[in-house]
Design a protein around this motif. Structure first.
Motif, PDB file in Angstrom:
ATOM      1  N   LEU A  36       0.819  -1.209   0.000  1.00 17.32           N
ATOM      2  CA  LEU A  36       0.000   0.000   0.000  1.00 17.32           C
ATOM      3  C   LEU A  36       0.853   1.260   0.000  1.00 17.32           C
ATOM      4  O   LEU A  36       1.730   1.431   0.862  1.00 17.32           O
ATOM      5  CB  LEU A  36      -0.867   0.028   1.270  1.00 17.32           C
ATOM      6  CG  LEU A  36      -1.805  -1.161   1.487  1.00 17.32           C
ATOM      7  CD1 LEU A  36      -2.231  -1.233   2.951  1.00 17.32           C
ATOM      8  CD2 LEU A  36      -3.012  -1.046   0.576  1.00 17.32           C
ATOM      9  N   ASP A  37       0.591   2.138  -0.935  1.00 12.19           N
ATOM     10  CA  ASP A  37       1.106   3.505  -0.861  1.00 12.19           C
ATOM     11  C   ASP A  37       0.286   4.225   0.225  1.00 12.19           C
ATOM     12  O   ASP A  37      -0.789   3.757   0.625  1.00 12.19           O
ATOM     13  CB  ASP A  37       0.919   4.169  -2.228  1.00 12.19           C
ATOM     14  CG  ASP A  37       1.152   5.660  -2.186  1.00 12.19           C
ATOM     15  OD1 ASP A  37       2.206   6.079  -1.683  1.00 12.19           O
ATOM     16  OD2 ASP A  37       0.249   6.412  -2.626  1.00 12.19           O
ATOM     17  N   TYR A  38       0.795   5.363   0.719  1.00 10.89           N
ATOM     18  CA  TYR A  38       0.033   6.072   1.768  1.00 10.89           C
ATOM     19  C   TYR A  38      -0.710   7.303   1.209  1.00 10.89           C
ATOM     20  O   TYR A  38      -1.935   7.274   1.051  1.00 10.89           O
ATOM     21  CB  TYR A  38       0.949   6.465   2.942  1.00 10.89           C
ATOM     22  CG  TYR A  38       0.135   7.076   4.064  1.00 10.89           C
ATOM     23  CD1 TYR A  38      -0.622   6.254   4.899  1.00 10.89           C
ATOM     24  CD2 TYR A  38       0.056   8.452   4.230  1.00 10.89           C
ATOM     25  CE1 TYR A  38      -1.433   6.792   5.884  1.00 10.89           C
ATOM     26  CE2 TYR A  38      -0.751   9.000   5.210  1.00 10.89           C
ATOM     27  CZ  TYR A  38      -1.494   8.168   6.042  1.00 10.89           C
ATOM     28  OH  TYR A  38      -2.304   8.707   7.004  1.00 10.89           O
ATOM     29  N   ASP A  39       0.026   8.373   0.886  1.00  8.48           N
ATOM     30  CA  ASP A  39      -0.616   9.640   0.497  1.00  8.48           C
ATOM     31  C   ASP A  39      -1.371   9.502  -0.825  1.00  8.48           C
ATOM     32  O   ASP A  39      -0.809   9.064  -1.826  1.00  8.48           O
ATOM     33  CB  ASP A  39       0.432  10.748   0.366  1.00  8.48           C
ATOM     34  CG  ASP A  39       0.988  11.152   1.711  1.00  8.48           C
ATOM     35  OD1 ASP A  39       0.342  11.934   2.408  1.00  8.48           O
ATOM     36  OD2 ASP A  39       2.075  10.642   2.082  1.00  8.48           O
ATOM     37  N   GLY A  40      -2.615   9.894  -0.820  1.00 11.62           N
ATOM     38  CA  GLY A  40      -3.423   9.818  -2.036  1.00 11.62           C
ATOM     39  C   GLY A  40      -4.078   8.454  -2.205  1.00 11.62           C
ATOM     40  O   GLY A  40      -5.008   8.313  -2.989  1.00 11.62           O
ATOM     41  N   THR A  41      -3.592   7.450  -1.480  1.00 16.46           N
ATOM     42  CA  THR A  41      -4.129   6.088  -1.598  1.00 16.46           C
ATOM     43  C   THR A  41      -4.932   5.730  -0.347  1.00 16.46           C
ATOM     44  O   THR A  41      -6.135   5.518  -0.417  1.00 16.46           O
ATOM     45  CB  THR A  41      -2.983   5.086  -1.828  1.00 16.46           C
ATOM     46  OG1 THR A  41      -2.292   5.448  -3.019  1.00 16.46           O
ATOM     47  CG2 THR A  41      -3.511   3.669  -1.944  1.00 16.46           C
ATOM     48  N   LEU A  42      -4.272   5.714   0.802  1.00 12.66           N
ATOM     49  CA  LEU A  42      -4.974   5.437   2.067  1.00 12.66           C
ATOM     50  C   LEU A  42      -5.489   6.719   2.711  1.00 12.66           C
ATOM     51  O   LEU A  42      -6.396   6.684   3.538  1.00 12.66           O
ATOM     52  CB  LEU A  42      -4.037   4.728   3.057  1.00 12.66           C
ATOM     53  CG  LEU A  42      -3.521   3.359   2.649  1.00 12.66           C
ATOM     54  CD1 LEU A  42      -2.612   2.793   3.743  1.00 12.66           C
ATOM     55  CD2 LEU A  42      -4.661   2.392   2.351  1.00 12.66           C
ATOM     56  N   GLY A 218      -1.794   2.104  -5.355  1.00 15.10           N
ATOM     57  CA  GLY A 218      -1.086   3.378  -5.360  1.00 15.10           C
ATOM     58  C   GLY A 218      -1.777   4.383  -6.260  1.00 15.10           C
ATOM     59  O   GLY A 218      -2.649   4.023  -7.062  1.00 15.10           O
ATOM     60  N   ASP A 219      -1.365   5.649  -6.129  1.00 16.12           N
ATOM     61  CA  ASP A 219      -2.066   6.700  -6.874  1.00 16.12           C
ATOM     62  C   ASP A 219      -1.210   7.471  -7.860  1.00 16.12           C
ATOM     63  O   ASP A 219      -1.730   8.012  -8.831  1.00 16.12           O
ATOM     64  CB  ASP A 219      -2.694   7.712  -5.910  1.00 16.12           C
ATOM     65  CG  ASP A 219      -1.653   8.572  -5.236  1.00 16.12           C
ATOM     66  OD1 ASP A 219      -0.778   8.005  -4.524  1.00 16.12           O
ATOM     67  OD2 ASP A 219      -1.660   9.793  -5.435  1.00 16.12           O
ATOM     68  N   ASP A 220       0.104   7.605  -7.612  1.00 16.15           N
ATOM     69  CA  ASP A 220       0.817   8.590  -8.442  1.00 16.15           C
ATOM     70  C   ASP A 220       1.925   7.972  -9.282  1.00 16.15           C
ATOM     71  O   ASP A 220       2.046   6.761  -9.399  1.00 16.15           O
ATOM     72  CB  ASP A 220       1.268   9.797  -7.605  1.00 16.15           C
ATOM     73  CG  ASP A 220       2.555   9.558  -6.832  1.00 16.15           C
ATOM     74  OD1 ASP A 220       3.181   8.504  -7.024  1.00 16.15           O
ATOM     75  OD2 ASP A 220       2.930  10.437  -6.040  1.00 16.15           O
ATOM     76  N   LYS A 221       2.718   8.828  -9.913  1.00 15.09           N
ATOM     77  CA  LYS A 221       3.729   8.373 -10.874  1.00 15.09           C
ATOM     78  C   LYS A 221       4.743   7.433 -10.242  1.00 15.09           C
ATOM     79  O   LYS A 221       5.198   6.493 -10.880  1.00 15.09           O
ATOM     80  CB  LYS A 221       4.453   9.589 -11.473  1.00 15.09           C
ATOM     81  CG  LYS A 221       3.796  10.144 -12.697  1.00 15.09           C
ATOM     82  CD  LYS A 221       4.830  10.953 -13.487  1.00 15.09           C
ATOM     83  CE  LYS A 221       4.279  12.300 -13.854  1.00 15.09           C
ATOM     84  NZ  LYS A 221       5.262  13.358 -13.947  1.00 15.09           N
ATOM     85  N   THR A 222       5.112   7.695  -8.981  1.00 15.69           N
ATOM     86  CA  THR A 222       6.121   6.841  -8.342  1.00 15.69           C
ATOM     87  C   THR A 222       5.579   5.425  -8.142  1.00 15.69           C
ATOM     88  O   THR A 222       6.349   4.484  -8.010  1.00 15.69           O
ATOM     89  CB  THR A 222       6.583   7.418  -6.990  1.00 15.69           C
ATOM     90  OG1 THR A 222       5.458   7.435  -6.080  1.00 15.69           O
ATOM     91  CG2 THR A 222       7.126   8.823  -7.127  1.00 15.69           C
ATOM     92  N   ASP A 223       4.272   5.276  -8.144  1.00 19.83           N
ATOM     93  CA  ASP A 223       3.677   3.944  -7.992  1.00 19.83           C
ATOM     94  C   ASP A 223       3.741   3.130  -9.285  1.00 19.83           C
ATOM     95  O   ASP A 223       3.597   1.906  -9.255  1.00 19.83           O
ATOM     96  CB  ASP A 223       2.226   4.067  -7.516  1.00 19.83           C
ATOM     97  CG  ASP A 223       2.148   4.743  -6.155  1.00 19.83           C
ATOM     98  OD1 ASP A 223       2.812   4.256  -5.234  1.00 19.83           O
ATOM     99  OD2 ASP A 223       1.449   5.766  -6.035  1.00 19.83           O
ATOM    100  N   GLU A 224       3.962   3.815 -10.415  1.00 17.53           N
ATOM    101  CA  GLU A 224       4.067   3.070 -11.679  1.00 17.53           C
ATOM    102  C   GLU A 224       5.276   2.136 -11.669  1.00 17.53           C
ATOM    103  O   GLU A 224       5.240   1.068 -12.275  1.00 17.53           O
ATOM    104  CB  GLU A 224       4.127   4.036 -12.869  1.00 17.53           C
ATOM    105  CG  GLU A 224       2.829   4.820 -13.090  1.00 17.53           C
ATOM    106  CD  GLU A 224       1.649   3.947 -13.538  1.00 17.53           C
ATOM    107  OE1 GLU A 224       1.858   2.957 -14.260  1.00 17.53           O
ATOM    108  OE2 GLU A 224       0.499   4.274 -13.141  1.00 17.53           O
TER     109      GLU A 224
HETATM  110 MG   LIG Z   1       0.704   8.429  -3.196  1.00 22.34          MG
END
Ligand SMILES: [Mg+2]
Length: 269
Positions: A36-42, A218-224
């Motif tokens: 799990l990513d945190y910011d924007g996801t959880l 995840g939500d953002d580019k780093t999650d790709e």
């Molecule tokens: Mg995030």
């Protein structure tokens, strides 16, 4: 109602993705990996970063998932571990990979700080010294794998002075193979380079049997990078309001669909 009925309206982005089938495998499996990513996801984004708490309901669901010893839950974030602990606000905590994977805190509380390549710790020490000599201490932040300058809430003239000083110092930096310069809203951060969320996912998958169901949210580019690492091996879930180009298998709109996905994870076979 069966999971396939309830997951029928999760938006599937890849032809071969089947979240209903995946969640059925999760319920049957004796071991599962939930990343799990945190910011924007959880947690939703907030103007005050230290008040970015999870969406209502997330803490309860994570606590339920963590209470089931078949689950290994790992939060992977750019934030420092020490930042994430009070924001997560649950006990026991999940495993945490902080500072883009430079720090680890295991679920049993064992902590391992950054193991930097040669010269990087000295470089951070030197930058920290320079910053303290040129910029007021309250505008500075030292984290486990970065140093940052903040200018939010500072008067115009002083803000420009601080920004110009940091930009001039770091624009000409010669050590950029070891460091990444990151501009954020209200500041500039110099980070240890070389680790992505994909590296964290590869490391977590390394010792795992192929039959263990794994998902990354995840939500953002780093999650790709994490989605890439999980290709062909697990369910990649994009959690954000607006769909954007992505490698993810499924798109969930938080918080309702996120809560529904986590609820399915907690159900027993
Ligand atoms: Mg995030």
């Amino acid at each position: 109602m069966s999971a396939s009925d309830e997951t029928g309206d999760f938006r599937v982005l890849q032809a071969n993705a089947d979240p209903g089938n995946f969640l059925r495998d999760v319920r049957r499996a004796d071991t599962r990996l939930l990343l799990l990513d945190y910011d924007g996801t959880l947690a939703p984004f907030t103007p005050e970063r230290d008040r970015a708490f999870p969406y209502p309901g997330v803490r309860e669901l994570l606590t339920r998932i963590l209470a089931d010893e078949r689950n290994r839950v790992v939060v992977i974030s750019g934030r420092a571990v020490a930042d994430l602990i009070p924001l997560l606000g649950i006990d026991p905590l999940p495993e945490i990979w902080g500072s883009h994977g430079w720090e680890h805190r295991m679920a049993d509380g064992t902590y391992r700080g950054p193991a930097f390549p040669d010269g990087l710790a000295e470089l951070f020490a030197a930058e920290w010294k320079w910053l303290q000599e040129h910029i007021p201490r309250q505008q500075l932040e030292r984290k486990p794998a970065s140093v940052a300058v903040h200018w939010r809430g500072v008067g115009d003239k002083e803000r420009e002075r601080i920004r110009a000083a940091a930009e001039k110092r770091w624009a000409a930096f010669e050590e950029m193979d070891l460091l990444d310069l990151h501009a954020f809203d209200g500041g500039l951060e110099l980070r240890a380079a070389g680790k992505t969320k994909g590296d964290a996912v590869h490391a977590l998958l390394h010792d795992l049997r192929d039959s263990v169901p794994a998902a990354y949210l995840g939500d953002d580019k780093t999650d790709e990078d994490a989605f890439s690492a999980l290709e062909g091996r697990g369910l990649r879930v994009l959690v954000r309001r607006e769909l954007r180009p992505t490698q993810a298998d499924v798109h969930l709109i938080p918080p309702e669909e996120l809560l529904r996905f986590l609820t399915h994870w907690t159900e027993s076979a």
